[in-house]
Structures are given as C-alpha cells and as structure tokens.
Design a protein around this motif. Structure first.
Motif, PDB file in Angstrom:
ATOM      1  N   CYS A  29      -1.972   7.528  18.867  1.00 53.73           N
ATOM      2  CA  CYS A  29      -3.391   7.723  19.572  1.00 53.73           C
ATOM      3  C   CYS A  29      -4.257   6.592  19.004  1.00 53.73           C
ATOM      4  O   CYS A  29      -4.044   6.158  17.972  1.00 53.73           O
ATOM      5  CB  CYS A  29      -3.863   8.976  19.378  1.00 53.73           C
ATOM      6  SG  CYS A  29      -3.005  10.327  20.211  1.00 53.73           S
ATOM      7  N   SER A  30      -5.208   6.560  19.650  1.00 57.84           N
ATOM      8  CA  SER A  30      -6.522   5.640  19.138  1.00 57.84           C
ATOM      9  C   SER A  30      -7.839   6.064  19.696  1.00 57.84           C
ATOM     10  O   SER A  30      -7.763   6.826  20.629  1.00 57.84           O
ATOM     11  CB  SER A  30      -6.194   4.154  19.164  1.00 57.84           C
ATOM     12  OG  SER A  30      -6.326   3.842  20.704  1.00 57.84           O
ATOM     13  N   TYR A  31      -8.786   5.592  18.848  1.00 61.43           N
ATOM     14  CA  TYR A  31     -10.218   5.771  19.323  1.00 61.43           C
ATOM     15  C   TYR A  31     -11.047   4.544  19.512  1.00 61.43           C
ATOM     16  O   TYR A  31     -10.731   3.734  18.838  1.00 61.43           O
ATOM     17  CB  TYR A  31     -10.958   6.630  18.440  1.00 61.43           C
ATOM     18  CG  TYR A  31     -12.314   7.285  19.000  1.00 61.43           C
ATOM     19  CD1 TYR A  31     -12.217   8.066  20.066  1.00 61.43           C
ATOM     20  CD2 TYR A  31     -13.461   6.836  18.350  1.00 61.43           C
ATOM     21  CE1 TYR A  31     -13.494   8.094  20.888  1.00 61.43           C
ATOM     22  CE2 TYR A  31     -14.743   7.420  18.843  1.00 61.43           C
ATOM     23  CZ  TYR A  31     -14.589   8.152  20.297  1.00 61.43           C
ATOM     24  OH  TYR A  31     -15.866   8.403  20.623  1.00 61.43           O
ATOM     25  N   ALA A  32     -12.100   4.388  20.343  1.00 63.63           N
ATOM     26  CA  ALA A  32     -12.458   3.210  20.613  1.00 63.63           C
ATOM     27  C   ALA A  32     -13.189   2.578  19.445  1.00 63.63           C
ATOM     28  O   ALA A  32     -13.373   1.260  19.389  1.00 63.63           O
ATOM     29  CB  ALA A  32     -13.822   3.344  21.535  1.00 63.63           C
ATOM     30  N   THR A  33     -13.591   3.219  18.356  1.00 66.70           N
ATOM     31  CA  THR A  33     -13.745   2.634  17.053  1.00 66.70           C
ATOM     32  C   THR A  33     -12.995   1.809  16.215  1.00 66.70           C
ATOM     33  O   THR A  33     -13.118   1.305  15.245  1.00 66.70           O
ATOM     34  CB  THR A  33     -14.507   3.559  15.963  1.00 66.70           C
ATOM     35  OG1 THR A  33     -13.532   4.628  15.756  1.00 66.70           O
ATOM     36  CG2 THR A  33     -15.833   4.530  16.686  1.00 66.70           C
ATOM     37  N   GLY A  34     -11.568   1.953  16.907  1.00 68.71           N
ATOM     38  CA  GLY A  34     -10.714   0.974  16.234  1.00 68.71           C
ATOM     39  C   GLY A  34      -9.697   2.246  15.352  1.00 68.71           C
ATOM     40  O   GLY A  34      -8.729   1.324  14.560  1.00 68.71           O
ATOM     41  N   ILE A  35      -9.920   3.227  15.024  1.00 69.72           N
ATOM     42  CA  ILE A  35      -9.301   4.345  14.563  1.00 69.72           C
ATOM     43  C   ILE A  35      -7.946   4.559  15.300  1.00 69.72           C
ATOM     44  O   ILE A  35      -7.772   4.749  16.358  1.00 69.72           O
ATOM     45  CB  ILE A  35      -9.955   5.306  14.230  1.00 69.72           C
ATOM     46  CG1 ILE A  35     -11.248   5.122  13.594  1.00 69.72           C
ATOM     47  CG2 ILE A  35      -9.057   6.471  13.629  1.00 69.72           C
ATOM     48  CD1 ILE A  35     -11.122   4.977  12.008  1.00 69.72           C
ATOM     49  N   ARG A  36      -6.902   4.451  14.375  1.00 66.78           N
ATOM     50  CA  ARG A  36      -5.393   4.635  14.881  1.00 66.78           C
ATOM     51  C   ARG A  36      -4.649   6.002  14.100  1.00 66.78           C
ATOM     52  O   ARG A  36      -5.133   6.193  12.906  1.00 66.78           O
ATOM     53  CB  ARG A  36      -4.431   3.418  14.424  1.00 66.78           C
ATOM     54  CG  ARG A  36      -4.761   2.216  15.334  1.00 66.78           C
ATOM     55  CD  ARG A  36      -3.484   1.266  15.201  1.00 66.78           C
ATOM     56  NE  ARG A  36      -3.146   1.038  14.004  1.00 66.78           N
ATOM     57  CZ  ARG A  36      -1.873   0.662  13.436  1.00 66.78           C
ATOM     58  NH1 ARG A  36      -0.932   0.331  14.436  1.00 66.78           N
ATOM     59  NH2 ARG A  36      -1.823   0.386  12.227  1.00 66.78           N
ATOM     60  N   PHE A  37      -4.364   6.813  14.796  1.00 68.09           N
ATOM     61  CA  PHE A  37      -3.783   8.155  14.284  1.00 68.09           C
ATOM     62  C   PHE A  37      -2.670   8.575  15.411  1.00 68.09           C
ATOM     63  O   PHE A  37      -2.617   8.134  16.366  1.00 68.09           O
ATOM     64  CB  PHE A  37      -4.796   9.273  14.188  1.00 68.09           C
ATOM     65  CG  PHE A  37      -5.562   9.592  15.658  1.00 68.09           C
ATOM     66  CD1 PHE A  37      -5.107  10.778  16.076  1.00 68.09           C
ATOM     67  CD2 PHE A  37      -6.600   8.862  16.110  1.00 68.09           C
ATOM     68  CE1 PHE A  37      -5.539  11.226  17.285  1.00 68.09           C
ATOM     69  CE2 PHE A  37      -6.986   9.452  17.318  1.00 68.09           C
ATOM     70  CZ  PHE A  37      -6.581  10.383  18.036  1.00 68.09           C
ATOM     71  N   GLY A  38      -1.988   9.558  15.098  1.00 64.14           N
ATOM     72  CA  GLY A  38      -0.984  10.078  15.852  1.00 64.14           C
ATOM     73  C   GLY A  38      -0.956  11.519  15.928  1.00 64.14           C
ATOM     74  O   GLY A  38      -1.806  12.297  14.849  1.00 64.14           O
ATOM     75  N   LEU A  39      -0.160  12.152  16.805  1.00 62.29           N
ATOM     76  CA  LEU A  39      -0.104  13.648  16.984  1.00 62.29           C
ATOM     77  C   LEU A  39       1.469  13.843  16.519  1.00 62.29           C
ATOM     78  O   LEU A  39       2.344  12.942  17.042  1.00 62.29           O
ATOM     79  CB  LEU A  39      -0.404  14.105  18.092  1.00 62.29           C
ATOM     80  CG  LEU A  39      -1.906  13.691  18.966  1.00 62.29           C
ATOM     81  CD1 LEU A  39      -1.948  14.040  20.237  1.00 62.29           C
ATOM     82  CD2 LEU A  39      -3.168  14.421  17.688  1.00 62.29           C
ATOM     83  N   HIS A  40       1.727  15.083  16.112  1.00 62.87           N
ATOM     84  CA  HIS A  40       3.076  15.249  15.692  1.00 62.87           C
ATOM     85  C   HIS A  40       3.357  16.777  15.950  1.00 62.87           C
ATOM     86  O   HIS A  40       2.545  17.603  15.525  1.00 62.87           O
ATOM     87  CB  HIS A  40       3.409  14.985  14.279  1.00 62.87           C
ATOM     88  CG  HIS A  40       4.925  15.485  13.752  1.00 62.87           C
ATOM     89  ND1 HIS A  40       5.120  15.897  12.635  1.00 62.87           N
ATOM     90  CD2 HIS A  40       5.971  15.310  14.514  1.00 62.87           C
ATOM     91  CE1 HIS A  40       6.393  16.102  12.410  1.00 62.87           C
ATOM     92  NE2 HIS A  40       7.129  15.531  13.456  1.00 62.87           N
ATOM     93  N   GLN A  41       4.543  17.131  16.818  1.00 62.32           N
ATOM     94  CA  GLN A  41       4.613  18.541  17.105  1.00 62.32           C
ATOM     95  C   GLN A  41       6.229  18.653  16.314  1.00 62.32           C
ATOM     96  O   GLN A  41       7.176  17.956  16.745  1.00 62.32           O
ATOM     97  CB  GLN A  41       4.906  18.823  18.338  1.00 62.32           C
ATOM     98  CG  GLN A  41       5.145  20.347  18.811  1.00 62.32           C
ATOM     99  CD  GLN A  41       5.199  20.477  20.395  1.00 62.32           C
ATOM    100  OE1 GLN A  41       4.344  19.952  20.931  1.00 62.32           O
ATOM    101  NE2 GLN A  41       5.873  21.434  20.922  1.00 62.32           N
ATOM    102  N   LEU A  42       6.268  19.837  15.337  1.00 58.02           N
ATOM    103  CA  LEU A  42       7.613  19.991  14.705  1.00 58.02           C
ATOM    104  C   LEU A  42       8.665  20.303  15.753  1.00 58.02           C
ATOM    105  O   LEU A  42       8.466  20.998  16.677  1.00 58.02           O
ATOM    106  CB  LEU A  42       7.294  21.114  13.831  1.00 58.02           C
ATOM    107  CG  LEU A  42       6.432  20.848  12.490  1.00 58.02           C
ATOM    108  CD1 LEU A  42       6.092  21.948  11.735  1.00 58.02           C
ATOM    109  CD2 LEU A  42       6.971  19.567  11.797  1.00 58.02           C
ATOM    110  N   PRO A  43       9.794  20.357  15.610  1.00 59.17           N
ATOM    111  CA  PRO A  43      11.037  20.630  16.311  1.00 59.17           C
ATOM    112  C   PRO A  43      10.772  22.253  16.407  1.00 59.17           C
ATOM    113  O   PRO A  43      10.327  22.664  15.190  1.00 59.17           O
ATOM    114  CB  PRO A  43      12.123  20.161  15.798  1.00 59.17           C
ATOM    115  CG  PRO A  43      11.860  19.861  14.343  1.00 59.17           C
ATOM    116  CD  PRO A  43      10.342  19.639  14.449  1.00 59.17           C
ATOM    117  N   GLU A  44      11.289  22.925  17.548  1.00 64.68           N
ATOM    118  CA  GLU A  44      11.412  24.113  17.747  1.00 64.68           C
ATOM    119  C   GLU A  44      12.707  24.972  17.024  1.00 64.68           C
ATOM    120  O   GLU A  44      13.567  24.309  16.855  1.00 64.68           O
ATOM    121  CB  GLU A  44      11.266  24.765  19.104  1.00 64.68           C
ATOM    122  CG  GLU A  44       9.922  24.263  19.668  1.00 64.68           C
ATOM    123  CD  GLU A  44       9.647  24.570  20.967  1.00 64.68           C
ATOM    124  OE1 GLU A  44      10.423  25.468  21.702  1.00 64.68           O
ATOM    125  OE2 GLU A  44       8.821  23.988  21.666  1.00 64.68           O
TER     126      GLU A  44
END
Length: 113
Positions: free
Chosen positions: A98-113
C-alpha cells in the motif's frame, strides 16, 4: 481489533552488502531464500525481509490485520493505494502493498489460518 506491526521489509540496492551489515551490527541471523540475497533476518521480536535491486529502496512496515480485503478497501476509501491482488505465501500468510499520497509506503499482513 488492535493493529500491530507484523513484519518489516528492507529494500536495498545491494542485498548482500545490506545482509552483512545488519548481521554484523545487530547479530541477527539471516536466512537466504535464493542465491540473489533475498531472505529474512530473525530479530528477537520480528522478522525483517530483505530483497535487492530495489529502485524504491527503503524500510516498509507491514501491519497485521484480521481481514486483508476489508483493510485494503479502507486504504482505498481513505485515498490511499492498495494492490488489487492479494499476495499469499504458504505458511506466512497474505499480504498487500500500500501507499499514501504523501509518499508513505506500508503493507498489510494477514496471518495464515
């Protein structure tokens, strides 16, 4: 639900050099996934992935979420960008860049079930 840091990704122009630096600096154990220097460090509290030849090098935090589709939709709703395709790695879980308009990069993580 509570959001917490799940893992961190290091993008580097030279993964071999970066790997040696952090191993020597912090004593982190490095596990190579291939001959190109891709792999991860195991720190006392979190895994830190490493990949090389990254034109957008830097540190990218990934935040643990319970429902990755819902969280990615919320990123988009709030004006950010989130990958349309959710990636999955067996035994590790699902993740989305993911990213936001300010240039920040990040991610989302969902653990395996």
């Amino acid at each position: 639900s509570r959001i917490c840091s799940s893992y961190v990704e290091l993008g580097s122009a030279d993964s071999e050099q970066t790997s040696k630096f952090f191993q020597q600096l912090f004593g982190w154990e490095f596990t190579a996934m291939n001959e190109n220097g891709v792999g991860w460090f195991q720190t006392p509290t979190i895994k830190i992935g490493l990949h090389g030849n990254d034109p957008l090098w830097g540190i990218v935090p990934y935040f643990r979420v319970d429902n990755i589709e819902k969280a990615a939709a919320m990123v988009r709703q709030l004006g950010g960008q989130a990958d349309e395709e959710i990636a999955e790695e067996q035994g590790f879980g699902r993740f989305c860049n993911c990213s936001y308009a300010t240039g920040i990069r990040f991610g989302l993580h969902q653990l395996p079930e």
